[in-house]
Design a protein around this motif. Structure first.
Motif, PDB file in Angstrom:
ATOM      1  N   LEU A  81     -12.616 -11.228 -13.097  1.00 56.34           N
ATOM      2  CA  LEU A  81     -12.172  -9.829 -13.081  1.00 56.34           C
ATOM      3  C   LEU A  81     -10.660  -9.710 -12.928  1.00 56.34           C
ATOM      4  N   ASN A  82     -10.011 -10.851 -12.672  1.00 57.15           N
ATOM      5  CA  ASN A  82      -8.585 -10.818 -12.404  1.00 57.15           C
ATOM      6  C   ASN A  82      -8.254  -9.900 -11.229  1.00 57.15           C
ATOM      7  N   VAL A  83      -9.113  -9.972 -10.219  1.00 57.33           N
ATOM      8  CA  VAL A  83      -8.898  -9.194  -9.009  1.00 57.33           C
ATOM      9  C   VAL A  83      -8.584 -10.157  -7.883  1.00 57.33           C
ATOM     10  N   LEU A  84      -7.471  -9.953  -7.224  1.00 54.84           N
ATOM     11  CA  LEU A  84      -7.193 -10.693  -6.004  1.00 54.84           C
ATOM     12  C   LEU A  84      -7.901  -9.917  -4.901  1.00 54.84           C
ATOM     13  N   ASN A  85      -9.158 -10.296  -4.672  1.00 55.54           N
ATOM     14  CA  ASN A  85     -10.015  -9.451  -3.840  1.00 55.54           C
ATOM     15  C   ASN A  85      -9.821  -9.720  -2.358  1.00 55.54           C
ATOM     16  N   LEU A  86      -8.961  -8.952  -1.744  1.00 54.52           N
ATOM     17  CA  LEU A  86      -8.684  -9.150  -0.325  1.00 54.52           C
ATOM     18  C   LEU A  86      -9.800  -8.590   0.550  1.00 54.52           C
ATOM     19  N   ALA A  87     -10.796  -7.984  -0.060  1.00 53.83           N
ATOM     20  CA  ALA A  87     -11.935  -7.499   0.714  1.00 53.83           C
ATOM     21  C   ALA A  87     -13.027  -8.561   0.812  1.00 53.83           C
ATOM     22  N   HIS A  88     -12.779  -9.713   0.213  1.00 52.58           N
ATOM     23  CA  HIS A  88     -13.802 -10.758   0.249  1.00 52.58           C
ATOM     24  C   HIS A  88     -14.117 -11.158   1.693  1.00 52.58           C
ATOM     25  N   GLY A  89     -13.075 -11.245   2.511  1.00 50.68           N
ATOM     26  CA  GLY A  89     -13.280 -11.577   3.915  1.00 50.68           C
ATOM     27  C   GLY A  89     -14.076 -10.504   4.635  1.00 50.68           C
ATOM     28  N   THR A  97       0.833  -1.201   0.000  1.00 47.02           N
ATOM     29  CA  THR A  97       0.000   0.000   0.000  1.00 47.02           C
ATOM     30  C   THR A  97       0.866   1.249   0.000  1.00 47.02           C
ATOM     31  N   ALA A  98       1.862   1.267   0.873  1.00 51.13           N
ATOM     32  CA  ALA A  98       2.748   2.431   0.933  1.00 51.13           C
ATOM     33  C   ALA A  98       3.402   2.659  -0.425  1.00 51.13           C
ATOM     34  N   LEU A  99       3.813   1.569  -1.059  1.00 48.21           N
ATOM     35  CA  LEU A  99       4.489   1.692  -2.345  1.00 48.21           C
ATOM     36  C   LEU A  99       3.547   2.230  -3.421  1.00 48.21           C
ATOM     37  N   VAL A 100       2.394   1.611  -3.541  1.00 49.50           N
ATOM     38  CA  VAL A 100       1.477   1.981  -4.620  1.00 49.50           C
ATOM     39  C   VAL A 100       0.933   3.394  -4.418  1.00 49.50           C
ATOM     40  N   VAL A 101       0.620   3.724  -3.183  1.00 51.15           N
ATOM     41  CA  VAL A 101       0.120   5.079  -2.924  1.00 51.15           C
ATOM     42  C   VAL A 101       1.249   6.092  -3.107  1.00 51.15           C
ATOM     43  N   GLY A 102       2.447   5.725  -2.689  1.00 52.78           N
ATOM     44  CA  GLY A 102       3.586   6.626  -2.847  1.00 52.78           C
ATOM     45  C   GLY A 102       3.944   6.818  -4.313  1.00 52.78           C
ATOM     46  N   ALA A 158     -10.251   5.192   2.690  1.00 46.54           N
ATOM     47  CA  ALA A 158     -10.830   6.085   1.689  1.00 46.54           C
ATOM     48  C   ALA A 158      -9.736   6.882   0.980  1.00 46.54           C
ATOM     49  N   LEU A 159      -8.762   7.370   1.761  1.00 50.81           N
ATOM     50  CA  LEU A 159      -7.650   8.115   1.151  1.00 50.81           C
ATOM     51  C   LEU A 159      -6.916   7.239   0.143  1.00 50.81           C
ATOM     52  N   THR A 160      -6.696   6.004   0.529  1.00 45.63           N
ATOM     53  CA  THR A 160      -5.979   5.090  -0.354  1.00 45.63           C
ATOM     54  C   THR A 160      -6.746   4.889  -1.657  1.00 45.63           C
ATOM     55  N   VAL A 161      -8.052   4.651  -1.548  1.00 46.46           N
ATOM     56  CA  VAL A 161      -8.850   4.432  -2.754  1.00 46.46           C
ATOM     57  C   VAL A 161      -8.809   5.675  -3.642  1.00 46.46           C
ATOM     58  N   ARG A 188      -3.031  -2.563  -8.215  1.00 49.52           N
ATOM     59  CA  ARG A 188      -3.806  -1.445  -7.697  1.00 49.52           C
ATOM     60  C   ARG A 188      -5.173  -1.917  -7.211  1.00 49.52           C
ATOM     61  N   THR A 189      -5.775  -2.866  -7.919  1.00 56.08           N
ATOM     62  CA  THR A 189      -7.056  -3.366  -7.409  1.00 56.08           C
ATOM     63  C   THR A 189      -6.827  -4.155  -6.127  1.00 56.08           C
ATOM     64  N   LEU A 190      -5.705  -4.857  -6.067  1.00 53.97           N
ATOM     65  CA  LEU A 190      -5.392  -5.598  -4.842  1.00 53.97           C
ATOM     66  C   LEU A 190      -5.323  -4.637  -3.647  1.00 53.97           C
ATOM     67  N   ILE A 191      -4.603  -3.540  -3.842  1.00 55.77           N
ATOM     68  CA  ILE A 191      -4.473  -2.559  -2.763  1.00 55.77           C
ATOM     69  C   ILE A 191      -5.824  -1.918  -2.459  1.00 55.77           C
TER      70      ILE A 191
END
Lengths: 400, 247, 319, 297
Positions: free
Chosen positions: D29-37, C214-219, C255-258, D98-101
């Protein structure tokens, strides 16, 4: 060319950010102690997974500060409690700690998570700032040095009396279900309880580790039920408490359960009737039957002042502040420095102080020793167990 | 005279599919060879086998007389086998010149400081040869298809390869663009470059190539002089007979 | 200034370690390797140094040296094992690896201290030492962002098959990236152990991987400054200044990250681009999508052209 | 021993419901959806709030509401986060990351809100929602909840397999899973397809969440986390996008875990899923159950 422009802008952005941060913080951390106010920094996990307890610790601490200030403060000086949220996160806790030790606070208080406290204690010791930890089941915490105190009795100390009580009621064997990723549970499951059981002549039929995040307890429960123990120690946390108790009942175990103070009302409520006949030690519960007077008077006064009953966390937060207040009172009108506070804390620890969790709260190796109370969950509410050894901590009366 | 590149009884089977089934052929120095065949006849698999992106199930590949069947694609490139792909494969985020530099920077000769300078010079020379030097600092995505192909060819020839494999270089191009590329290939042949041109359009290669290979169902149907080979009934049937069958 | 620094030292230390960890993920990604393995080596680095210094009484320098050597060896072995995997499959395998390291840390009591962890690790490195390490790492990354190495890395992550057809030894490059990434992870671990003086299994695991990425992608995933910006934002600014959000801290952070992910495809490091008028003009004149062959237009706009590495045999390097 | 089998079947059923949703979003969707949990957890919270505010509702209604709520939440996540990010990402690797994050960020939001709702404490659906009964069959304990979980898993996975096999949408989804450029072939817009896949995925997570909360007796904000990793192991064993494989390996993993846990202890059991992930990926990247060569399609 374009790379250079971009890099330059980047650096510019970064330096602006740092400057902003610098300005933002200079107001709170700069300057020296104000003459008529004694500042206390209270770092607590008031958001994130620890929030349920963390918030109560803060509520108890605030109540204590209000009481002291209402009576004119300490030596004519009012207390100023600054609460910092460490968000159940080690990074936030360590960050807040390094900030707090550089501030003009007379001491830093912290609740709740052992992992965080462990990382914070060496910082306090290195900076020579008094540090008072509430909760934290880990014994190692006060080993950091003479500036570090803990005001919550290690719950393992209560186990001998708890097990004796169960033994007296006819239990001659026990099984243990424990969270293997929790340091306190591991120590109690693998060292404390076996030692006590041996002393009492109880047999241990099974010791089954689970993980806090586990969701299938039927299999460990089957193993335990199959070994047919008289009582079962359930040293799990969070929803695992409910799940494991239900799984034990479903697997056919109908006897009494006992466990950690983490069982508490919040964790047992979802289990409801299934958890009937569960015993656990606590440093405090909001019951008028509490076997020490300072506890019941704290209960009624807190209830009067805030309109709600104090949890053991609130009592813990209260006692952290009161320990510090006792030390400040000893200093009186003298110079309040980190060193003088440390010396005063040592002196108070030698004598003990009156707190919600004990009258007095004594100290051994800078860790609190309180009488404790054996709690029984009757399926709907927590009550002071009828066959109460008083004090629960046998060693309590023996120590000076 | 030894062949620059030689396939000996190459078989490539994907599971049960025999994409290439016993192909042997040799490429002579300085010639422009064409490999034609209907869609799905295994042309690209042959090229991929030559450039070592695909490991054959059986058979051997020789580059300059040496067995390279077990070598990796990067190794045969370093030994002088360059190729282009069916689709344009220029790297987004790099300029035209930077893309061409990719063609020389991994060569063993470019390891020293002096080598790197010579490699850069070779890249600039290739840009000029393909007449795209004025676009050196442009992002390739903005260029017309035919120009992008010329950049790719510049990248492939910048390292002065012994042989150049071109996988359908004019696929999807307009008549004008095809003309343009065919002129480029003619110039390269005149310079003495050994080439293998993969194409499904028989007519396009007829006037251009020196030597024709016809592939069908993973096997070599015919080989030899372009005009004579193309006139063979079997070849005509393979192309005309399959013309109306969608691939 | 010194007051201000020492008051914020904890956050700064956190940001430095977070930046190192994010950089460790970045150096792998730059070569097209989506690997979290460096977080496992973060654990190896921290526990290794902790064990050698706190338990065995070694000095921090020799301990760190030994730990880095062990990291190189282990990560090289792991790279050999995982050589065929790409993209999300590699991500998954390395996530599993990190969780195995965590389970190992919980189980291997005699070295790791079990669930209690290690404490009493000597604080030898200090904020300055870690800052020097990070500066060195970022300098290397910045220098290799351009020139031949930068082009090679871009080629590798955009089109593996093309890279190999242009003389790049893909497998070797991936191994180098993997090992370099592991070493940076290990350095982050050594730093963390030395700064915090404690290390527990909770310092490891899934959430650490997620925070690093997350830090990497957001940065800013592809810019050398991305890890630093991300580390500073997440481990410092958000830790220190999100107090106002109290209970809603997690909501604000998420939310900030998204928002950054959606509106700043190049991360916060890309902000500078938005501020640069020349680039803005150039961007306006250049369509971003490639022509037919480069990135086929497909549902959702995800390019599945040749730049998508898949673990199919004809795309990989079969030698 | 037989008792372990019963336990494993119940656990496998939960794994099944959870993994099916996840394999849909990964495959399509080729999403590694970590929000599934987190969506799974949100399902339990929807059910909990409903029983709090409208006591006495039948279980089926609560389950349906949680299903709809979770599906909507997943669709919202797709529309607000995933789709815009995919549209703006430079390439596949970028989009995946990015979708993963983003999924992690969304999970953080959901988990925080559920944590606040529950006061960071475990919460339980009322016992009256579904009275637990325990039957003794030939010396083996079987509860009605275990039976319910099993039946739900079988019925829902059968329905899903049928849907994906027979319906136009399902065929389109399969086409996309096997070949990402094939979406347009069936005449359904990729956008609709993606939203439908996320809705299905969310709905399955919601149902799994409620059933698990009933089965376990309690839930909390973080309960989805451990399932996520188990589900990834299952998906990898099965091959991404393979529904039948996911069902099979959900039960297989549950059985092996239960047996290993019983005979070898918890640490080995915890490591098992992760060791399997690494081993399977290294030996057969396309999964054990996947049809040969589909990745080449």
């Amino acid at each position: 060319m374009r790379h250079r422009a971009r890099t330059a802008t980047c650096l510019l952005a970064a330096s602006v950010a740092i400057l902003t941060a610098a300005c933002g913080s200079s107001g709170s951390s700069g300057g020296s102690a104000a003459g008529d106010v004694l500042k206390i920094t209270y770092i607590a996990d008031t958001s994130g997974p620890g929030a349920f307890y963390g918030k109560d610790y803060v509520a108890g601490a605030k109540y204590a500060v209000d009481q002291v200030n209402a009576e004119g403060g300490v030596g004519g000086r009012k207390l100023d409690l600054e609460v910092v949220d460490s968000a159940s996160d080690q990074q936030a806790a360590v960050g807040a700690m390094t900030k707090a030790v550089k501030s003009n606070s007379s001491a830093v208080l912290y609740a709740l998570l052992s992992q965080n406290a462990l990382a914070m204690a060496p910082i306090a010791q290195r900076s020579k700032v008094p540090f008072i930890v509430g909760q934290s089941g880990v014994d190692g915490i006060t080993e950091a040095g003479d500036y570090v105190y803990r005001t919550t009795t290690s719950e393992g100390r209560f186990y001998e009396a708890m097990l004796s009580t169960l033994h007296d009621k006819g239990a001659s064997s026990t099984a243990i279900l424990y969270a293997s990723d929790n340091p306190t549970a591991v120590t109690n499951a693998t060292k404390t309880i076996p030692a006590i059981a041996k002393k009492l002549g109880m047999t241990i039929t099974e010791t089954v580790p689970v993980k806090t995040a586990d969701t299938d307890y039927s299999q460990p429960a089957s193993r335990i039920a199959d070994s047919s123990p008289d009582v079962v120690a359930d040293l799990t946390f969070g929803p695992a408490v409910t799940t494991s108790i239900q799984a034990l009942r479903e697997a056919g175990f109908d006897g009494p359960l006992y466990g950690t103070s983490a069982l508490g009302a919040g964790a047992l409520k979802p289990a409801g009737a299934a958890a009937k006949d569960t015993y656990y030690p606590s440093v405090f519960i909001p019951s008028p039957k509490l076997p020490w007077a300072s506890g019941t008077s704290f209960l009624s006064e807190y209830q009067k002042a805030t309109g709600s009953a104090p949890s053991f966390s609130a009592a813990g937060g209260h006692d952290q502040v009161m320990f510090l207040v006792a030390a400040l009172q000893e200093i009186g009108k003298g110079d309040v420095t980190h060193e003088s506070v440390k010396d005063a804390l040592a002196s108070v620890a030698g004598k003990g102080f009156v707190g919600a969790t004990g009258e007095p709260v004594r100290f051994v190796d800078r860790a609190a020793v309180t009488p404790g109370v054996l709690v029984r969950w009757d399926g709907e509410a927590e009550t002071v167990a009828p066959d109460q050894p008083s004090p629960l901590l046998a060693a309590y009366t023996g120590r000076g | 005279m030894t062949a620059v590149l030689e396939l000996r009884d190459i078989k490539v089977w994907f599971g049960g599919v025999k994409a290439v089934d016993g192909v042997s052929l040799a490429l002579e120095p300085g010639h422009l060879h064409a490999l034609v065949g209907p869609n799905g006849s295994g042309k690209t698999t042959v090229v991929n086998t030559m450039s070592r992106l695909v490991t054959p199930t059986a058979g051997q590949v020789f580059l300059d007389g040496q067995d390279v069947t077990a070598a990796g694609p990067h190794e045969v490139y370093r030994r002088g086998l360059a190729r282009t792909f069916q689709g344009i494969r220029l790297v987004e985020g790099l300029t035209v010149r930077e893309n061409v530099l990719l063609g020389v920077q991994e060569l063993p000769a470019a390891r020293s400081r002096a080598g790197r300078r010579r490699a850069a010079e070779a890249a600039d020379e290739a840009l000029e040869r393909m007449d795209v030097h004025h676009l050196a600092q442009v992002a390739p995505a903005a260029l017309p298809y035919g120009v992008q192909r010329r950049v790719e060819i510049a990248r492939a020839v910048a390292g002065a390869p012994k042989i150049l494999l071109l996988d359908e270089p004019v696929a999807g191009m307009s008549a004008g663009e095809r003309q343009e590329i065919s002129a480029v290939l003619g110039r390269l042949r005149d310079d003495g470059m050994t080439m293998l041109l993969i194409e499904h359009d028989l007519r396009f290669v007829l006037g251009l190539s020196d030597h024709l290979f016809v592939l069908n169902f993973g096997q070599l149907l015919a080989a030899g002089d372009p005009a004579a080979t193309a006139a063979l009934p079997a070849v005509q049937e393979a192309f005309l007979g399959r013309k109306h069958v969608p691939a | 200034m010194i007051d201000w620094f020492s008051g914020n030292e904890g956050y700064i230390q956190g940001a430095l370690v977070a930046a190192l960890l994010a950089a460790s993920v970045q150096v792998a990604l730059r070569a097209g390797v989506l690997s979290f393995a460096s977080v496992g080596f973060y654990g190896v680095g921290a526990y290794g140094t902790g064990y050698l210094t706190a338990t065995q009484g070694w000095g921090t320098a020799p301990a760190a040296a030994v730990v880095v050597i062990i990291t190189v060896f282990l990560s090289w072995l792991l790279a050999l094992v995982l050589a065929r995997l790409r993209a999300l499959y590699l991500a998954m395998a390395t996530i599993a690896f990190v969780l195995l390291v965590q389970i190992g840390a919980l189980a291997w009591d005699s070295v790791t201290g079990g669930p209690l962890g290690l404490f009493g690790i000597p604080p030898a490195l200090g904020t300055g030492g870690v800052a020097v390490i990070l500066a060195g790492v970022l300098a290397v990354n910045a220098l290799t962002q351009r020139g031949a190495v930068g082009r090679r890395l871009l080629l590798l992550r955009k089109d593996e098959a093309l890279a190999s057809a242009l003389g790049v030894n893909v497998r070797r490059q991936h191994q180098i990236a993997f090992v370099w990434s592991a070493v940076l992870g290990s350095l982050a671990g050594i730093s963390q152990a030395s700064l915090l003086t404690v290390f527990t299994p909770e310092n490891l695991g899934f959430s650490v991987m997620v925070s690093a990425l997350t830090a990497l992608v957001v940065g800013g995933t592809w810019h050398w400054s991305g890890p630093l910006i991300g580390g500073v934002v997440f481990s410092w600014f958000l830790s220190a200044y999100l107090g106002f959000a109290s209970d809603y801290r997690g909501v604000v952070e998420g939310a900030l990250t998204v928002v950054v992910l959606v509106f700043l495809p190049k991360g916060l490091a890309g902000l500078s681009e938005l501020l640069d008028p020349r680039r803005l003009r150039r961007a306006a004149g250049t369509p971003t999508g490639g022509p037919g062959g480069v990135s086929a237009g497909v549902p959702g706009g995800v390019s599945t052209g040749p730049d998508r590495p898949v673990p199919a045999p004809e795309m990989g390097v079969s030698s | 021993m037989t008792q372990q089998l019963v336990n494993a079947i119940a656990l496998g059923s939960i794994y099944t419901l959870f993994s099916l949703g996840l394999t849909l979003s990964w495959g399509i969707l080729n999403v590694l959806n970590l929000a599934h949990g987190a969506i799974f957890t949100a399902g339990t919270m929807f059910a909990f709030l409903l029983t709090e505010h409208a006591a006495g509702l039948p279980f089926a209604v609560v389950l349906a509401a949680a299903l709809v709520g979770s599906a909507l939440l997943a669709v919202l996540m797709e529309a607000v986060a995933f789709a815009p990010i995919r549209a703006r990402s430079g390439n596949a690797l970028d989009a995946e990351m990015r979708t993963l994050i983003a999924s992690v960020a969304v999970a953080s939001i959901i988990v925080t809100v559920v944590g606040i709702q529950s006061d960071h404490q475990p919460y339980a659906l009322p016992q009256s929602l579904l009275e637990r009964h325990r039957y003794d069959v030939l010396g083996v304990h079987v509860s009605n909840v275990q039976i319910l979980v099993l039946v739900a898993a079988i019925v829902l996975s059968a329905l899903l397999v049928l849907f994906v096999r027979r319906s136009r949408y399902g065929r389109a989804m399969r086409a996309v899973a096997f070949d990402r450029t094939a979406a347009g072939m069936v005449g359904i817009s990729a956008r609709t397809l993606q939203l439908a896949a996320m809705a299905l995925s969310g709905a399955l997570a919601g149902v799994a969440g409620v059933l698990l909360a009933v089965y376990l007796g309690a839930a909390d904000a973080h309960m989805g986390d451990s399932f996520l990793l188990k589900a990834f192991a299952i998906i990898i064993l099965a091959g991404v996008g393979s529904l039948e494989g996911a069902v099979f390996f959900a039960y297989a993993l549950a059985l092996v875990e239960t047996l290993v846990g019983y005979y070898l202890g918890g640490d080995v059991r915890d490591a098992l899923a992760f060791v399997l992930i690494v081993v399977i990926l290294v030996l057969r990247p396309q999964g054990l159950a996947a049809r040969q060569g589909w990745q080449r399609a």
